[in-house]
Design a protein around this motif. Structure first.
Motif, PDB file in Angstrom:
ATOM      1  N   TYR A  77       0.803  -1.224   0.000  1.00  0.00           N
ATOM      2  CA  TYR A  77       0.000   0.000   0.000  1.00  0.00           C
ATOM      3  C   TYR A  77       0.840   1.280   0.000  1.00  0.00           C
ATOM      4  N   ARG A  78       2.054   1.231   0.535  1.00  0.00           N
ATOM      5  CA  ARG A  78       2.879   2.446   0.564  1.00  0.00           C
ATOM      6  C   ARG A  78       3.320   2.873  -0.838  1.00  0.00           C
ATOM      7  N   GLN A  79       3.386   1.926  -1.759  1.00  0.00           N
ATOM      8  CA  GLN A  79       3.766   2.260  -3.135  1.00  0.00           C
ATOM      9  C   GLN A  79       2.545   2.376  -4.054  1.00  0.00           C
ATOM     10  N   SER A  80       1.358   2.225  -3.494  1.00  0.00           N
ATOM     11  CA  SER A  80       0.136   2.208  -4.305  1.00  0.00           C
ATOM     12  C   SER A  80      -0.626   3.524  -4.200  1.00  0.00           C
ATOM     13  N   TYR A  81      -1.469   3.728  -5.177  1.00  0.00           N
ATOM     14  CA  TYR A  81      -2.401   4.863  -5.164  1.00  0.00           C
ATOM     15  C   TYR A  81      -3.704   4.350  -4.548  1.00  0.00           C
ATOM     16  N   ILE A  82      -4.123   4.942  -3.429  1.00  0.00           N
ATOM     17  CA  ILE A  82      -5.314   4.474  -2.716  1.00  0.00           C
ATOM     18  C   ILE A  82      -6.500   5.338  -3.122  1.00  0.00           C
ATOM     19  N   LEU A  83      -7.542   4.692  -3.613  1.00  0.00           N
ATOM     20  CA  LEU A  83      -8.716   5.403  -4.118  1.00  0.00           C
ATOM     21  C   LEU A  83      -9.949   5.035  -3.299  1.00  0.00           C
ATOM     22  N   ASP A  84     -10.546   6.023  -2.670  1.00  0.00           N
ATOM     23  CA  ASP A  84     -11.778   5.874  -1.891  1.00  0.00           C
ATOM     24  C   ASP A  84     -12.937   6.332  -2.767  1.00  0.00           C
ATOM     25  N   ILE A  85     -13.872   5.418  -3.070  1.00  0.00           N
ATOM     26  CA  ILE A  85     -14.954   5.767  -4.001  1.00  0.00           C
ATOM     27  C   ILE A  85     -16.292   5.984  -3.290  1.00  0.00           C
ATOM     28  N   ARG A  86     -16.249   6.167  -1.982  1.00  0.00           N
ATOM     29  CA  ARG A  86     -17.482   6.424  -1.236  1.00  0.00           C
ATOM     30  C   ARG A  86     -17.958   7.864  -1.454  1.00  0.00           C
ATOM     31  N   PRO A  87     -19.206   8.163  -1.097  1.00  0.00           N
ATOM     32  CA  PRO A  87     -19.666   9.552  -1.122  1.00  0.00           C
ATOM     33  C   PRO A  87     -18.805  10.440  -0.228  1.00  0.00           C
ATOM     34  N   ARG A  88     -18.801  11.711  -0.491  1.00  0.00           N
ATOM     35  CA  ARG A  88     -17.904  12.634   0.205  1.00  0.00           C
ATOM     36  C   ARG A  88     -18.168  12.708   1.712  1.00  0.00           C
ATOM     37  N   ASP A  89     -19.422  12.563   2.124  1.00  0.00           N
ATOM     38  CA  ASP A  89     -19.702  12.645   3.560  1.00  0.00           C
ATOM     39  C   ASP A  89     -19.064  11.482   4.312  1.00  0.00           C
ATOM     40  N   GLU A  90     -19.010  10.315   3.681  1.00  0.00           N
ATOM     41  CA  GLU A  90     -18.404   9.149   4.323  1.00  0.00           C
ATOM     42  C   GLU A  90     -16.882   9.291   4.358  1.00  0.00           C
ATOM     43  N   TYR A  91     -16.310   9.826   3.286  1.00  0.00           N
ATOM     44  CA  TYR A  91     -14.871  10.091   3.261  1.00  0.00           C
ATOM     45  C   TYR A  91     -14.516  11.097   4.357  1.00  0.00           C
ATOM     46  N   ALA A  92     -15.335  12.127   4.516  1.00  0.00           N
ATOM     47  CA  ALA A  92     -15.069  13.146   5.534  1.00  0.00           C
ATOM     48  C   ALA A  92     -15.167  12.576   6.945  1.00  0.00           C
ATOM     49  N   ALA A  93     -16.028  11.575   7.135  1.00  0.00           N
ATOM     50  CA  ALA A  93     -16.200  10.972   8.464  1.00  0.00           C
ATOM     51  C   ALA A  93     -15.002  10.133   8.876  1.00  0.00           C
ATOM     52  N   GLY A  94     -14.214   9.663   7.913  1.00  0.00           N
ATOM     53  CA  GLY A  94     -13.034   8.857   8.209  1.00  0.00           C
ATOM     54  C   GLY A  94     -12.552   8.148   6.966  1.00  0.00           C
ATOM     55  N   HIS A  95     -11.234   8.188   6.718  1.00  0.00           N
ATOM     56  CA  HIS A  95     -10.692   7.556   5.514  1.00  0.00           C
ATOM     57  C   HIS A  95      -9.234   7.184   5.727  1.00  0.00           C
ATOM     58  N   ILE A  96      -8.736   6.320   4.856  1.00  0.00           N
ATOM     59  CA  ILE A  96      -7.313   5.978   4.869  1.00  0.00           C
ATOM     60  C   ILE A  96      -6.515   7.245   4.595  1.00  0.00           C
ATOM     61  N   LYS A  97      -5.474   7.451   5.388  1.00  0.00           N
ATOM     62  CA  LYS A  97      -4.769   8.735   5.411  1.00  0.00           C
ATOM     63  C   LYS A  97      -4.317   9.202   4.032  1.00  0.00           C
ATOM     64  N   THR A  98      -3.819   8.294   3.218  1.00  0.00           N
ATOM     65  CA  THR A  98      -3.265   8.695   1.918  1.00  0.00           C
ATOM     66  C   THR A  98      -4.279   8.590   0.778  1.00  0.00           C
ATOM     67  N   ALA A  99      -5.527   8.265   1.088  1.00  0.00           N
ATOM     68  CA  ALA A  99      -6.518   8.008   0.033  1.00  0.00           C
ATOM     69  C   ALA A  99      -7.028   9.288  -0.617  1.00  0.00           C
ATOM     70  N   THR A 100      -7.242   9.184  -1.925  1.00  0.00           N
ATOM     71  CA  THR A 100      -7.917  10.228  -2.697  1.00  0.00           C
ATOM     72  C   THR A 100      -9.377   9.821  -2.850  1.00  0.00           C
ATOM     73  N   ASN A 101     -10.285  10.781  -2.738  1.00  0.00           N
ATOM     74  CA  ASN A 101     -11.714  10.496  -2.841  1.00  0.00           C
ATOM     75  C   ASN A 101     -12.263  10.918  -4.202  1.00  0.00           C
ATOM     76  N   ILE A 102     -12.746   9.935  -4.945  1.00  0.00           N
ATOM     77  CA  ILE A 102     -13.532  10.199  -6.154  1.00  0.00           C
ATOM     78  C   ILE A 102     -14.763   9.297  -6.060  1.00  0.00           C
ATOM     79  N   PRO A 103     -15.933   9.834  -5.744  1.00  0.00           N
ATOM     80  CA  PRO A 103     -17.131   8.991  -5.647  1.00  0.00           C
ATOM     81  C   PRO A 103     -17.366   8.202  -6.932  1.00  0.00           C
TER      82      PRO A 103
END
Length: 215
Positions: free
Chosen positions: A130-156
């Motif tokens: 995971y340290r060499q990977s691009y982490i993508l969080d595809i949840r809605p923005r409110d869920e990302y704001a409530a808590g997410h993997i530190k290095t994750a980018t959010n694109i619903p």
């Protein structure tokens, strides 16, 4: 047995059965799982679960009567949240029991994981990459704001196709959503791999990540 003892235990089991009533519907379980991610309005819950606002309200009332959810008011909106942190643990434990004891659940998941252009990755494998990977969080923005993997980018998920040019093609992408009952990580990885990316679906949630991986 003493009549007072019978009355005592009967009353307590009757109260505990209220929790069971709250859990005795597939849609109410889905609502609870959704609320483990972030507080939601009735309208948002209805949209995410695909049921009418009226039916959503009825399910929420049963969950409220079961003391599994609570509500607060924010202006003209009523916000629902889990009534206690332990309910997240209860939902996750129920999912684990289902996966361990219900072969039908695992069969459904295996079929989904074996779709064309879907590649999956386990938490154990993620620890190494995971340290060499691009982490993508595809949840809605409110869920990302409530808590997410530190290095994750959010694109619903609904915005993913329009934002493919923002993602790296020369780097492994690890996609995550709400967890093991959510199909969206597989859907997103399929979209990415069909467009020339190297994407893997992590069918675990941010909360599973917190328990398993120290960043």
């Amino acid at each position: 047995m003493n009549s007072d003892a019978v009355k005592y235990k009967s009353q307590l089991y009757a109260e505990l059965a209220r929790v069971g009533k709250g859990l005795s519907s597939d849609k109410r379980l889905e609502i609870l799982d959704l609320l483990t991610q972030a507080p939601k309005t009735v309208e948002h819950i209805a949209k995410e679960t695909g049921i009418s606002v009226a039916n959503t309200s009825r399910h929420l009332q049963i969950l409220k009567d079961s003391r599994l959810v609570k509500m607060t008011r924010d202006g003209n909106h009523i916000i629902y949240n889990l009534s206690a942190p332990q309910i997240t643990s209860l939902v996750r434990l129920l999912i684990t029991v289902g996966e361990n004891e219900l072969s039908e659940m695992r069969a459904i998941q295996v079929t989904a994981d074996n779709q064309k252009n879907v590649k999956t990755i386990s938490l154990e494998q993620v620890r190494q990459t995971y340290r060499q990977s691009y982490i993508l969080d595809i949840r809605p923005r409110d869920e990302y704001a409530a808590g997410h993997i530190k290095t994750a980018t959010n694109i619903p998920l609904e915005e993913l196709t329009d934002n493919l040019d923002k993602l790296p093609k020369q780097q492994q992408i690890i996609v995550y959503c709400r967890g093991r009952l959510c199909p969206n990580a597989n859907i997103a990885s399929q979209i990415l791999n069909e467009n020339g990316y190297n994407a893997f679906s992590l069918n675990y949630s941010y909360y599973d990540w917190q328990d398993d991986i120290t960043e």
